[in-house]
Design an enzyme around this catalytic site. Structure first.
Site, PDB file in Angstrom:
ATOM      1  N   TYR A   1      -5.737   9.153 -27.766  1.00  0.00           N
ATOM      2  CA  TYR A   1      -6.017   9.898 -28.995  1.00  0.00           C
ATOM      3  C   TYR A   1      -7.384   9.483 -29.531  1.00  0.00           C
ATOM      4  CZ  TYR A   1      -5.102  11.724 -33.732  1.00  0.00           C
ATOM      5  OH  TYR A   1      -5.155  12.396 -34.919  1.00  0.00           O
ATOM      6  N   SER A   2      -8.187  10.454 -29.951  1.00  0.00           N
ATOM      7  CA  SER A   2      -9.548  10.174 -30.407  1.00  0.00           C
ATOM      8  C   SER A   2      -9.632  10.152 -31.928  1.00  0.00           C
ATOM      9  CB  SER A   2     -10.523  11.228 -29.861  1.00  0.00           C
ATOM     10  OG  SER A   2     -11.799  11.055 -30.435  1.00  0.00           O
TER      11      SER A   2
ATOM     12  N   THR B   1       0.804  -1.225   0.000  1.00  0.00           N
ATOM     13  CA  THR B   1       0.000   0.000   0.000  1.00  0.00           C
ATOM     14  C   THR B   1       0.839   1.278   0.000  1.00  0.00           C
ATOM     15  OG1 THR B   1      -1.789  -1.160   1.133  1.00  0.00           O
ATOM     16  CG2 THR B   1      -1.840   1.240   1.188  1.00  0.00           C
TER      17      THR B   1
ATOM     18  N   LEU C   1       2.969   3.512  -8.177  1.00  0.00           N
ATOM     19  CA  LEU C   1       4.139   2.641  -8.235  1.00  0.00           C
ATOM     20  C   LEU C   1       3.788   1.185  -7.946  1.00  0.00           C
ATOM     21  CD1 LEU C   1       7.169   2.777  -8.746  1.00  0.00           C
ATOM     22  CD2 LEU C   1       7.506   3.125  -6.290  1.00  0.00           C
TER      23      LEU C   1
ATOM     24  N   ARG D   1     -12.432   9.759 -33.346  1.00  0.00           N
ATOM     25  CA  ARG D   1     -13.720  10.384 -33.658  1.00  0.00           C
ATOM     26  C   ARG D   1     -13.549  11.884 -33.827  1.00  0.00           C
ATOM     27  NH1 ARG D   1     -18.261   9.172 -29.502  1.00  0.00           N
ATOM     28  NH2 ARG D   1     -19.540   9.792 -31.298  1.00  0.00           N
TER      29      ARG D   1
ATOM     30  N   ARG E   1       5.086  -7.479 -18.029  1.00  0.00           N
ATOM     31  CA  ARG E   1       5.430  -7.008 -19.369  1.00  0.00           C
ATOM     32  C   ARG E   1       6.926  -6.910 -19.639  1.00  0.00           C
ATOM     33  NH1 ARG E   1       0.926  -8.411 -21.955  1.00  0.00           N
ATOM     34  NH2 ARG E   1      -0.928  -7.555 -20.926  1.00  0.00           N
TER      35      ARG E   1
ATOM     36  N   HIS F   1      -4.551  -3.756 -18.067  1.00  0.00           N
ATOM     37  CA  HIS F   1      -4.108  -3.342 -16.730  1.00  0.00           C
ATOM     38  C   HIS F   1      -5.012  -2.176 -16.300  1.00  0.00           C
ATOM     39  CE1 HIS F   1      -0.422  -5.823 -16.964  1.00  0.00           C
ATOM     40  NE2 HIS F   1      -0.529  -5.565 -18.250  1.00  0.00           N
ATOM     41  N   ARG F   2      -6.097  -2.508 -15.652  1.00  0.00           N
ATOM     42  CA  ARG F   2      -7.161  -1.524 -15.415  1.00  0.00           C
ATOM     43  C   ARG F   2      -6.887  -0.603 -14.238  1.00  0.00           C
ATOM     44  NH1 ARG F   2      -9.385  -6.294 -16.964  1.00  0.00           N
ATOM     45  NH2 ARG F   2      -9.800  -6.983 -14.833  1.00  0.00           N
TER      46      ARG F   2
ATOM     47  N   GLN G   1      -3.359  -4.474 -25.218  1.00  0.00           N
ATOM     48  CA  GLN G   1      -2.744  -5.250 -24.137  1.00  0.00           C
ATOM     49  C   GLN G   1      -2.577  -4.383 -22.897  1.00  0.00           C
ATOM     50  OE1 GLN G   1       0.797  -7.484 -25.155  1.00  0.00           O
ATOM     51  NE2 GLN G   1       0.117  -7.783 -27.254  1.00  0.00           N
TER      52      GLN G   1
END
Length: 302
Positions: free
Chosen positions: A93-94, A61, A181, A96, A191, A85-86, A81
């Site tokens: 970059y959009s 923590t 971190l 749309r 990765r 990692h949420r 990929q």
């Protein structure tokens, strides 16, 4: 101020990775950890000892007190990929709002990889460059055709959000990405590993070098206790017990091998291979950054 800040490290053929901001340092992580001690509690001798103790025992923590922010340019399939990692915060970059970046990752004739025979999602060796030359030529034709189709749609007034739908995942995109971190260490553990896809490893290795500069004590502890470490399962421990017993008693069982014993305890062939890999020393890896090819961008102060 870190020397890495605002240096753009080239990645792949047209990508980059740049540290754009950070918060905290090893001392501040130590301060966050010590708040739980309270008055009158015996202190750990120094910063290094405490941070190494925390990571060694998975008390992670306090490492959330450090944060880093990167500017990334990568092919869409690499970003996909990354988004697994949420715990990261992303702003991409959009396609749309703006026209898609006019760049697709190209593969040189000697860089086409074979499918791994043992890992269904991994690569093996390289294809013959003569074969690779044909693949690179067809790739260039495909990229050119897709770019033309996309531009034709825009010219005819098709909305950008729909015109892009047939572009390949090799198309470059950009994002700003921020993470603490603790969760960055989790990302790097996966990765930077040799089993990760080569393309995303190139980005992860640069980020590891930046963290090594920003948080040297924390990085050293992560490298020692997480990145180069191995965990042992219940079956691993049974194998170790059997192995040590064989060594200590110097017994050579007749018609009874390690493979036979693995079957007896329910360990598969792949698990047995992973077991032997765990007790082999990990090849050392140098995360030092090469500044010779970087360029610096200083944003105008508001």
């Amino acid at each position: 101020m870190t020397k890495t800040l605002n240096h753009y490290f080239p990645v792949l053929d047209d990508g980059f990775c740049a540290l754009k901001g950070f918060m905290g340092n090893d001392d501040e992580i130590e301060q966050a950890a010590r708040v739980s001690y309270g008055k009158g509690t015996r202190k750990t001798s120094d910063t290094r000892n405490l941070l190494r103790f925390l990571l060694r025992h998975h008390h992670t923590t306090p490492f959330e007190m450090g944060e880093v922010k990167f500017h990334i340019r990568a092919p869409i399939y690499v970003i996909r990929q990354w988004h697994r990692h949420r715990t990261w915060s992303y702003n991409e970059y959009s396609g749309r709002y703006s026209e898609m970046i006019d760049s697709m990752e190209k593969t040189h004739a000697d860089k086409w990889r074979e499918q791994s025979g043992s890992n269904k999602q991994g690569s093996g060796g390289f294809l013959d460059p003569f074969q690779g030359q044909h693949l690179s030529e067809s790739e260039a034709f495909l990229h050119g055709d897709m770019t033309k189709v996309y531009q034709d749609r825009l010219t005819q007034g098709v909305a950008k959000e729909q015109a892009r739908k047939d572009l390949p995942v090799s198309n470059y995109t950009e994002m700003y990405a921020k993470v603490d971190l603790k969760n960055l260490f989790g990302f790097l553990r996966l990765r930077c590993d040799s089993q990760a896809q080569w393309e995303i490893r190139q980005y992860a290795n640069i980020m590891a070098g930046a963290v090594q500069e920003l948080f040297p004590i924390s990085f050293e502890a992560w490298y020692d206790y997480h990145y180069t470490a191995s965990s042992f399962t219940r079956l691993d421990k049974l194998m170790l017990e059997f192995y040590m017993k064989e060594i200590s008693e110097t017994l050579h069982r007749e018609n009874h091998s390690y493979e036979d014993y693995a079957k007896e305890i329910g360990m598969g062939k792949r698990e047995l291979t992973e077991f032997w890999n765990k007790i082999l020393p990990v090849e050392d890896q140098d995360f030092s950054l090469d500044f010779s090819k970087t360029y610096e961008i200083k944003e105008d102060a508001e």
